[in-house]
Design an enzyme around this catalytic site. Structure first.
Site, mmCIF file in Angstrom:
data_model
loop_
_atom_site.group_PDB
_atom_site.id
_atom_site.type_symbol
_atom_site.label_atom_id
_atom_site.label_comp_id
_atom_site.label_asym_id
_atom_site.label_seq_id
_atom_site.Cartn_x
_atom_site.Cartn_y
_atom_site.Cartn_z
ATOM 1 N N ASP A 1 0.888 -1.162 0.000
ATOM 2 C CA ASP A 1 0.000 0.000 0.000
ATOM 3 C C ASP A 1 0.928 1.214 0.000
ATOM 4 O O ASP A 1 1.439 1.598 1.042
ATOM 5 C CB ASP A 1 -0.892 -0.014 1.237
ATOM 6 C CG ASP A 1 -1.818 1.187 1.296
ATOM 7 O OD1 ASP A 1 -2.166 1.726 0.231
ATOM 8 O OD2 ASP A 1 -2.194 1.590 2.419
ATOM 9 N N GLU B 1 -1.332 -1.028 -4.838
ATOM 10 C CA GLU B 1 -2.567 -0.280 -5.068
ATOM 11 C C GLU B 1 -2.388 0.678 -6.234
ATOM 12 O O GLU B 1 -1.378 1.380 -6.334
ATOM 13 C CB GLU B 1 -2.983 0.499 -3.826
ATOM 14 C CG GLU B 1 -4.314 1.206 -4.008
ATOM 15 C CD GLU B 1 -4.836 1.860 -2.755
ATOM 16 O OE1 GLU B 1 -5.853 2.556 -2.859
ATOM 17 O OE2 GLU B 1 -4.244 1.684 -1.677
ATOM 18 N N ASP C 1 -2.398 0.471 7.489
ATOM 19 C CA ASP C 1 -1.603 0.376 6.258
ATOM 20 C C ASP C 1 -1.066 -1.046 6.066
ATOM 21 O O ASP C 1 -0.978 -1.536 4.941
ATOM 22 C CB ASP C 1 -0.432 1.362 6.303
ATOM 23 C CG ASP C 1 -0.895 2.786 6.563
ATOM 24 O OD1 ASP C 1 -1.210 3.476 5.594
ATOM 25 O OD2 ASP C 1 -0.941 3.172 7.743
#
Length: 164
Positions: free
Chosen positions: A12, A73, A146
């Protein structure tokens, strides 16, 4: 620990906080090997030093787990261009680390991750966290958020590989 040929590094991307999760398979069941968060602050140094810290941390994860791919992502920003630039720079060094080791990078939108993990593209963060906890048979929700996102990205790709 088996870090065979299906290990996926989920990232991420972030400049101040970069979540990661390493997921593999044992006896055809997804297993979380490690998760956490790479954190940088202005105290870490200026932008180049912070990017180097992210790069070095990703390199260490790649050397430790030898993932077959990296799931990241797909970035989308509509407002804060300063944040968008910093996160894009961080994502660039993450992709560079993968490229250096000839590791393919797969990108997933938040909606694709939600769909792969919960079966609904409209799931909220708490639903995703509960599902990755269940699917990876963890005793508690991975922290910080996260890190949970990094695991969700890796698990999303593991599910995608299974469907191929």
């Amino acid at each position: 620990m088996n870090t065979g040929n299906e290990t996926v590094l989920g990232i991420d991307p972030g400049f101040a906080r970069c979540g990661y999760g390493v997921v593999g398979k044992e006896k055809n069941t997804p297993v979380a090997y490690e998760w956490g968060c790479i954190e940088t602050t202005p105290k870490t140094g200026d932008t180049p030093v912070r990017l180097l810290s992210i790069y070095d941390s990703i390199e260490n994860l790649i050397r430790t787990y030898t993932p077959v791919c990296l799931a990241c992502e797909k970035l989308f920003f509509s407002r804060n261009t300063t944040t968008a630039m910093q996160v894009s720079e961080a994502k660039g060094v993450i992709i560079l680390a993968a490229a250096k080791h000839q590791i393919p990078v797969f990108e997933y939108t938040p909606k694709q991750v939600k769909l792969a993990i919960t079966g609904s593209g409209l799931a909220d963060k708490k639903q995703i966290q509960m599902m990755i906890t269940r699917l990876l048979r963890l005793s508690e929700i991975p922290q910080p958020d996260d890190a949970a996102d990094g695991l969700a990205l890796a698990l999303c790709h593991v599910n995608w590989m299974r469907m191929r």
